[in-house]
Design a protein around this motif. Structure first.
Motif, PDB file in Angstrom:
ATOM      1  N   PRO A   1       0.921  -1.057   0.004  1.00 53.31           N
ATOM      2  CA  PRO A   1      -0.198  -0.213  -0.017  1.00 53.31           C
ATOM      3  C   PRO A   1       0.645   1.314   0.249  1.00 53.31           C
ATOM      4  CG  PRO A   1      -0.712  -1.330   1.840  1.00 53.31           C
ATOM      5  CD  PRO A   1       0.172  -2.150   1.047  1.00 53.31           C
ATOM      6  N   ALA A   2       1.690   1.199   0.370  1.00 54.80           N
ATOM      7  CA  ALA A   2       2.521   2.572   0.501  1.00 54.80           C
ATOM      8  C   ALA A   2       3.718   2.512  -1.112  1.00 54.80           C
ATOM      9  CB  ALA A   2       4.378   1.878   1.031  1.00 54.80           C
ATOM     10  N   ASP A   3       3.313   1.855  -1.832  1.00 57.90           N
ATOM     11  CA  ASP A   3       4.132   1.743  -2.775  1.00 57.90           C
ATOM     12  C   ASP A   3       2.674   2.322  -3.995  1.00 57.90           C
ATOM     13  OD1 ASP A   3       6.822   0.826  -2.595  1.00 57.90           O
ATOM     14  OD2 ASP A   3       6.085  -0.490  -3.002  1.00 57.90           O
ATOM     15  N   LEU A   4       1.307   3.083  -3.398  1.00 54.50           N
ATOM     16  CA  LEU A   4       0.192   3.439  -4.039  1.00 54.50           C
ATOM     17  C   LEU A   4      -0.398   4.744  -4.023  1.00 54.50           C
ATOM     18  CD1 LEU A   4      -1.956   0.151  -4.155  1.00 54.50           C
ATOM     19  CD2 LEU A   4       0.348   0.258  -5.741  1.00 54.50           C
ATOM     20  N   ARG A   5      -0.265   5.381  -5.095  1.00 53.59           N
ATOM     21  CA  ARG A   5      -1.066   6.376  -4.433  1.00 53.59           C
ATOM     22  C   ARG A   5      -2.372   6.644  -5.437  1.00 53.59           C
ATOM     23  NH1 ARG A   5       2.809   9.749  -7.254  1.00 53.59           N
ATOM     24  NH2 ARG A   5       1.594  10.347  -9.541  1.00 53.59           N
ATOM     25  N   PHE A   6      -3.537   7.026  -4.660  1.00 51.15           N
ATOM     26  CA  PHE A   6      -4.700   7.026  -5.930  1.00 51.15           C
ATOM     27  C   PHE A   6      -5.177   8.546  -5.670  1.00 51.15           C
ATOM     28  CE2 PHE A   6      -4.335   2.396  -3.518  1.00 51.15           C
ATOM     29  CZ  PHE A   6      -4.790   2.016  -4.363  1.00 51.15           C
ATOM     30  N   GLU A   7      -5.921   8.849  -7.316  1.00 52.89           N
ATOM     31  CA  GLU A   7      -6.562   9.792  -7.252  1.00 52.89           C
ATOM     32  C   GLU A   7      -7.730   9.997  -7.915  1.00 52.89           C
ATOM     33  OE1 GLU A   7      -4.090  11.382 -10.608  1.00 52.89           O
ATOM     34  OE2 GLU A   7      -2.206  11.607  -9.213  1.00 52.89           O
ATOM     35  N   THR A   8      -8.739  10.456  -7.603  1.00 53.35           N
ATOM     36  CA  THR A   8     -10.643  10.546  -7.419  1.00 53.35           C
ATOM     37  C   THR A   8     -10.605  11.548  -9.167  1.00 53.35           C
ATOM     38  OG1 THR A   8     -10.732  11.470  -5.804  1.00 53.35           O
ATOM     39  CG2 THR A   8     -11.068   9.643  -5.379  1.00 53.35           C
ATOM     40  N   LEU A   9     -11.694  11.379  -9.181  1.00 48.51           N
ATOM     41  CA  LEU A   9     -12.057  12.296 -10.985  1.00 48.51           C
ATOM     42  C   LEU A   9     -13.612  11.264 -11.086  1.00 48.51           C
ATOM     43  CD1 LEU A   9     -10.240  11.363 -13.952  1.00 48.51           C
ATOM     44  CD2 LEU A   9      -9.701   9.753 -11.959  1.00 48.51           C
ATOM     45  N   ARG A  10     -14.016  12.196 -12.023  1.00 46.87           N
ATOM     46  CA  ARG A  10     -15.367  12.538 -12.601  1.00 46.87           C
ATOM     47  C   ARG A  10     -15.588  10.939 -13.395  1.00 46.87           C
ATOM     48  NH1 ARG A  10     -18.969  15.648 -10.731  1.00 46.87           N
ATOM     49  NH2 ARG A  10     -18.238  17.509  -9.322  1.00 46.87           N
TER      50      ARG A  10
END
Length: 203
Positions: A111-120
């Protein structure tokens, strides 16, 4: 309503990467014709000829049938623009459903290696997708790989789907590394020097 495909040139030369790019263009046009949306996540470090591999995510009622039509080995016929005069004109690309690639994978993402972005979310899915930030883009920080998921109405489910797509791509990279290692061992064996011994044993 959705299907994920792994498109790869394997260990093929630059011409096969050109074929990967052409196939992505063909799939994009076909998806548009059939009313599907398409997301393409390219493998790391594509060069001017194109990526060695990509994950193609299709969304829409015709996604499954379109994926089935292209699953397997795709043959391209063209003269090499990279090596003028080269006799070979047959170039091959492999297309596999991503579920088959990641079904029994031993890869576990930190999980430390992941980045999440939210968008429409856009594309198929109706009004709900257009009014909520339910789509998720997952970034694998060590490799820079990205995967988009907009299939589900739930952001949580899209997050899980994006992780699955990243896992599939990382599994593909592991297979490629193993293939490269086997090829190196084969070449090392073939290039075994004779007449330049460092030790001699008489049995």
């Amino acid at each position: 309503m959705s299907a994920d495909l792994l498109v790869t040139s394997g260990n093929g030369p630059a011409e096969c990467r050109i074929a990967v790019s052409k196939l992505i263009d063909i799939l994009t046009a076909e998806a548009k014709r059939l009313g599907c949306s398409i997301e393409v996540s390219s493998g790391p470090m594509p060069d001017r000829h194109g990526p060695k591999s990509a994950i193609v995510s299709l969304h829409g009622e015709a996604a499954a049938s379109l994926a089935a039509d292209y699953s397997g080995t795709i043959k391209f016929l063209f003269k090499s623009p990279v090596r003028p005069g080269h006799k070979r004109q047959n170039w091959f690309v492999s297309v596999q459903p991503i579920d088959l690639v990641s079904e029994n994978t031993g890869i576990v993402l930190d999980p430390a290696d992941l980045r999440f972005e939210t968008l429409r979310a856009g594309g198929p899915g109706g009004q709900h997708q257009n009014t909520t930030d339910s789509a998720v883009r997952a970034v694998h920080i060590p490799t820079g790989l990205t995967a988009m998921a907009r299939d589900e109405r739930s952001q949580h489910r899209n997050r899980a789907l994006a992780i699955r797509r990243l896992t599939g791509m990382l599994e593909m990279l592991e297979h490629r590394k193993a293939d490269a290692a086997r090829q190196e061992r084969f070449l090392a064996n073939r290039n075994l020097e004779r007449g330049n011994e460092v030790k001699t044993f008489r049995l």
